[in-house]
Design a protein around this motif. Structure first.
Motif, PDB file in Angstrom:
ATOM      1  N   LEU A 177       0.882  -1.174   0.000  1.00  0.00           N
ATOM      2  CA  LEU A 177       0.000   0.000   0.000  1.00  0.00           C
ATOM      3  C   LEU A 177       0.912   1.213   0.000  1.00  0.00           C
ATOM      4  N   ASP A 178       0.447   2.293  -0.599  1.00  0.00           N
ATOM      5  CA  ASP A 178       1.253   3.509  -0.637  1.00  0.00           C
ATOM      6  C   ASP A 178       1.419   4.090   0.775  1.00  0.00           C
TER       7      ASP A 178
ATOM      8  N   THR B 285      -1.775   5.418   2.100  1.00  0.00           N
ATOM      9  CA  THR B 285      -2.966   4.553   2.051  1.00  0.00           C
ATOM     10  C   THR B 285      -3.111   3.801   3.369  1.00  0.00           C
TER      11      THR B 285
ATOM     12  N   TYR C  58     -11.463  -0.608  -2.222  1.00  0.00           N
ATOM     13  CA  TYR C  58     -10.954   0.648  -1.660  1.00  0.00           C
ATOM     14  C   TYR C  58     -12.090   1.645  -1.468  1.00  0.00           C
TER      15      TYR C  58
ATOM     16  N   HIS D 246       0.034   1.792  -8.032  1.00  0.00           N
ATOM     17  CA  HIS D 246      -0.778   3.007  -7.849  1.00  0.00           C
ATOM     18  C   HIS D 246      -2.070   2.959  -8.676  1.00  0.00           C
ATOM     19  N   GLN D 247      -2.642   1.769  -8.776  1.00  0.00           N
ATOM     20  CA  GLN D 247      -3.738   1.592  -9.726  1.00  0.00           C
ATOM     21  C   GLN D 247      -4.941   2.493  -9.460  1.00  0.00           C
ATOM     22  N   VAL D 248      -5.342   2.591  -8.200  1.00  0.00           N
ATOM     23  CA  VAL D 248      -6.545   3.392  -7.915  1.00  0.00           C
ATOM     24  C   VAL D 248      -6.291   4.853  -8.290  1.00  0.00           C
ATOM     25  N   LYS D 249      -5.150   5.380  -7.841  1.00  0.00           N
ATOM     26  CA  LYS D 249      -4.866   6.795  -8.123  1.00  0.00           C
ATOM     27  C   LYS D 249      -4.794   7.049  -9.627  1.00  0.00           C
TER      28      LYS D 249
ATOM     29  N   LEU E 216      -7.154   7.432   0.625  1.00  0.00           N
ATOM     30  CA  LEU E 216      -7.392   6.073   0.114  1.00  0.00           C
ATOM     31  C   LEU E 216      -7.311   5.070   1.252  1.00  0.00           C
TER      32      LEU E 216
HETATM   33  N1  URA Z   1      -3.850   1.956  -5.524  1.00  0.00           N
HETATM   34  C1  URA Z   1      -3.157   3.072  -5.224  1.00  0.00           C
HETATM   35  O1  URA Z   1      -3.109   4.008  -6.006  1.00  0.00           O
HETATM   36  N2  URA Z   1      -2.485   3.104  -4.052  1.00  0.00           N
HETATM   37  C2  URA Z   1      -2.518   2.112  -3.136  1.00  0.00           C
HETATM   38  O2  URA Z   1      -1.914   2.216  -2.071  1.00  0.00           O
HETATM   39  C3  URA Z   1      -3.254   0.976  -3.459  1.00  0.00           C
HETATM   40  C4  URA Z   1      -3.913   0.912  -4.655  1.00  0.00           C
END
Ligand code: URA
Length: 258
Positions: free
Chosen positions: A113-114, A117, A144, A200-203, A216
């Motif tokens: 996790l970042d 996060t 998330y 960083h998939q979600v971002k 997040l």
């Molecule tokens: N996606 C993100 O951008 N950051 C995370 O820590 C996990 C998933």
């Protein structure tokens, strides 16, 4: 804390080592092929060699006995401002939340996790499980809760994410994203459920539709959630049912392919 022992009567050498936390499958195969692993007086270089249970205690690695300490499976509520790493010269890491008695037992995080996060982060010394839980092969979900800035997301983004798309956010980079489930909560919050874990998939997904993630939190990983009242920085051992569930989710009964 209890731990779980999962040895069957006969097992491949690479599986025994993976189950004992000696690394990823490819690291273990390499290690065995390099000739450092023996069973009794015999050097074994074939990772697929079947070992009977009565010989488990004769396995040595570079002359040292295989450490049969059983596996440990933990769930940390990762706090903000903390690196998913063992050590860092400057910044706090998740290592500080591992109870002293469990340090030095080869625990590592399952994925990352970042720094900012928060939420569910699994840690284990079961290398085989860790490998499988992070493999896209089993389509395990990660969910998330996202806080974002910018115009409210709407049905257009819900449908874009649900179809999967190609992300081109870096020069020369084409990232094919699998379908993901976006659920709108209010004008600045949504949940996003992924079946893969690209960097960083979600971002990056949220940025690709012109919004920016401001907070997040991962509330679920492969069906595992925080316990009721589990605060940031608190770590708990997974229950036996959770471990069994994870193992069946990533088909740990299957043979390791040669
Ligand atoms: N996606 C993100 O951008 N950051 C995370 O820590 C996990 C998933």
């Amino acid at each position: 804390m209890t731990a779980f022992i999962c040895y069957n009567s006969n097992m491949r050498l690479d599986r025994i080592l993976a189950n004992s936390g000696y690394g990823t499958r490819s690291q273990i195969k390499k290690m065995i092929r390099s000739g450092v692993v023996s069973v009794g007086d015999t050097v074994v270089v074939d990772p697929g060699t079947d070992i009977t249970e009565d010989h488990f205690s004769n396995i040595t690695i570079s002359g040292g006995k295989l450490d049969f300490s059983s596996h440990i499976y933990l769930c940390l509520n990762k706090p903000d401002r903390c690196l998913t790493a063992r050590k860092d010269p400057r910044l706090p890491t998740v290592e500080q939340f591992i109870p002293q008695a469990l340090r030095g037992k080869g625990l590592s995080s399952v994925g990352r996790l970042d720094y900012h996060t928060t939420g569910v982060l699994l840690l284990t010394n079961d290398g085989e499980m860790s490998h499988r839980l992070t493999s896209p092969k089993w389509h395990l979900t990660k969910s998330y809760t996202v806080t974002y800035s910018g115009l409210p997301l709407g049905p257009e983004e819900v449908s874009r994410f649900s179809e999967g798309f190609i992300l081109k956010d870096k020069p020369g980079d084409r990232l094919i994203l699998a379908p993901a489930q976006l659920t709108l909560i209010d004008d600045t919050h949504c949940t996003l459920t992924l079946s893969e874990g690209k960097t960083h998939q979600v971002k990056r997904m949220i940025a690709s539709v012109g919004r920016s993630v401001t907070d997040l939190h991962r509330h679920e990983f492969a069906g595992i959630r925080l316990a009721a009242g589990q605060k940031p920085g608190e770590i708990r051992e997974l229950t036996r049912d959770e471990v069994v569930y994870l193992k069946s989710s990533c088909k740990m009964t299957e043979e390791i392919p040669r």
